[in-house]
Motif scaffolding. Structure first.
Motif, PDB file in Angstrom:
ATOM      1  N   GLU A 283       0.828  -1.206   0.000  1.00  0.00           N
ATOM      2  CA  GLU A 283       0.000   0.000   0.000  1.00  0.00           C
ATOM      3  C   GLU A 283       0.863   1.257   0.000  1.00  0.00           C
ATOM      4  O   GLU A 283       0.490   2.275  -0.558  1.00  0.00           O
TER       5      GLU A 283
ATOM      6  N   LYS B  13       2.096   1.771  -3.497  1.00  0.00           N
ATOM      7  CA  LYS B  13       0.989   2.335  -4.261  1.00  0.00           C
ATOM      8  C   LYS B  13       0.850   3.827  -3.990  1.00  0.00           C
ATOM      9  O   LYS B  13       0.697   4.633  -4.915  1.00  0.00           O
TER      10      LYS B  13
ATOM     11  N   GLU C 242       1.270   6.833  -6.721  1.00  0.00           N
ATOM     12  CA  GLU C 242       0.194   7.795  -6.959  1.00  0.00           C
ATOM     13  C   GLU C 242       0.683   9.218  -6.728  1.00  0.00           C
ATOM     14  O   GLU C 242       0.266  10.152  -7.437  1.00  0.00           O
TER      15      GLU C 242
ATOM     16  N   PHE D 121      -4.676  -0.353  -8.855  1.00  0.00           N
ATOM     17  CA  PHE D 121      -3.241  -0.608  -8.761  1.00  0.00           C
ATOM     18  C   PHE D 121      -2.964  -2.089  -8.955  1.00  0.00           C
ATOM     19  O   PHE D 121      -3.591  -2.935  -8.325  1.00  0.00           O
ATOM     20  N   GLU D 122      -2.024  -2.418  -9.849  1.00  0.00           N
ATOM     21  CA  GLU D 122      -1.644  -3.798 -10.094  1.00  0.00           C
ATOM     22  C   GLU D 122      -0.127  -3.880 -10.253  1.00  0.00           C
ATOM     23  O   GLU D 122       0.505  -2.936 -10.722  1.00  0.00           O
TER      24      GLU D 122
ATOM     25  N   HIS E 117       4.978  -1.608 -12.116  1.00  0.00           N
ATOM     26  CA  HIS E 117       3.670  -1.422 -11.504  1.00  0.00           C
ATOM     27  C   HIS E 117       2.733  -0.740 -12.491  1.00  0.00           C
ATOM     28  O   HIS E 117       3.163   0.072 -13.313  1.00  0.00           O
TER      29      HIS E 117
ATOM     30  N   LEU F  70      -1.161   1.192 -13.114  1.00  0.00           N
ATOM     31  CA  LEU F  70      -2.427   1.779 -12.699  1.00  0.00           C
ATOM     32  C   LEU F  70      -3.357   1.613 -13.893  1.00  0.00           C
ATOM     33  O   LEU F  70      -3.112   2.179 -14.967  1.00  0.00           O
TER      34      LEU F  70
END
Length: 321
Positions: free
Chosen positions: A158, A161, A165, A187-188, A197, A199
């Protein structure tokens, strides 16, 4: 009393304006498409020379440049020492690169060789952008962009992520004015490669936009890729097709096309695999616009008992386009 009534009326009017404004932000969802409507929509098959792809010559074709195709290799123009201004920064350029196709995310195909351009800067890295709108599409940094320290092995995903972001807001939105609404994205993480990563923005179960971020082991941003976000008009034309309808469309299309070529086959999906792993929005310049691409693998059983797995890629233009 009169003043109170006027104030109340103004308040109600303000609330209505706000409500209508928020409603205007919503993207209309098409009503569920019927099987008859689906079958009447144009459907294209990918034109490729790869042996593992299914070949259906009786169908209308769409083209996607193959990696390594000499006709689509970039043209390089040396210009050592040239300085340019781009989004408020001065870049010292090693070379300019002109592209007529891109495999950034395998979702955009530009036909005009002057549409896509890139440059190498010894101070910054390499950047690819749209020569018409000037919007940046991909950046690879020579020096990692920001020291987001996530090297701790116990770091929570998290937190990764959140930091990605933050980068999107700071760089893609504030600096490059991409207009990305992160509320629309999921999010992946790429399970096949560490540090990559995604989005992803889905609409009607169609992947319509992806932001790809590459992180170093210490959490620095090494590179990013981000095509233009599709307009609301484009998104609102995405047909509302169920997974079951798409599965049936693929099966029946393969069966019918082989029948037209004089062969009877039984088409099914390989057992234990995702039936439709990819349903994405693509832009194909030669066909003049956006399409829904349906990709996956199909199992074909021929009349002589031979079975083979084939890759399929079908695409349909957006509605009302």
């Amino acid at each position: 009393m009169k003043k109170k009534s006027i104030a109340l009326l103004l308040a109600i009017c303000f609330m209505c304006v706000c409500f209508l404004s928020s409603c205007d932000q919503e993207i209309a969802i098409q009503p569920p498409i019927t099987d008859e409507q689906l079958r009447s929509m144009p459907l294209y098959a990918l034109n490729t020379s790869y042996a593992h792809y299914i070949h259906l010559p009786d169908m209308p074709q769409y083209y996607w440049p193959e990696l390594g195709d000499p006709a689509h290799r970039p043209y390089v123009e040396e210009c050592n020492g040239t300085e340019i201004e781009y989004y408020g920064e001065t870049y010292t350029i090693n070379s300019f690169v002109y592209y007529n196709s891109t495999d950034f995310l395998s979702s955009f195909y530009y036909a005009d060789e002057k549409k896509l351009i890139g440059f190498k800067s010894r101070d910054h890295g390499t950047l690819k952008y749209d020569s018409v709108t000037k919007e940046p599409l991909e950046m690879k940094y020579f020096k990692n962009y920001e020291p987001y320290d996530i090297s701790d092995s116990d770091i929570e995903m998290e937190d990764v992520k959140a930091r990605i972001e933050l980068f999107v807001e700071d760089v893609l939105n504030d600096k490059y004015e991409k207009g990305i609404d992160l509320d629309n994205y999921e999010f992946e993480m790429d399970s096949s490669a560490s540090g990559i990563h995604f989005l992803n923005y889905y609409f009607n179960d169609v992947l319509i936009h992806t932001i790809r971020i590459y992180l170093s082991e210490t959490g620095n941003v090494k590179a990013w890729t981000c095509h233009p976000v599709p307009s609301k008009d484009v998104i609102s034309r995405i047909p509302n097709i169920s997974k079951e309808q798409l599965e049936e469309l693929v099966i029946s299309t393969c069966t019918e096309q082989y029948a037209k070529m004089g062969e009877s086959v039984v088409a099914s999906f390989p057992e234990g695999e995702a039936v439709l792993p990819h349903v994405i929005l693509i832009y194909n310049a030669p066909l003049g616009g956006y399409m829904i691409q349906i990709s996956g693998r199909i199992l074909l059983e021929h009349s002589n008992g031979v079975k083979e797995n084939k890759q399929f890629d079908f695409a349909m233009p957006l509605m009302n386009e």
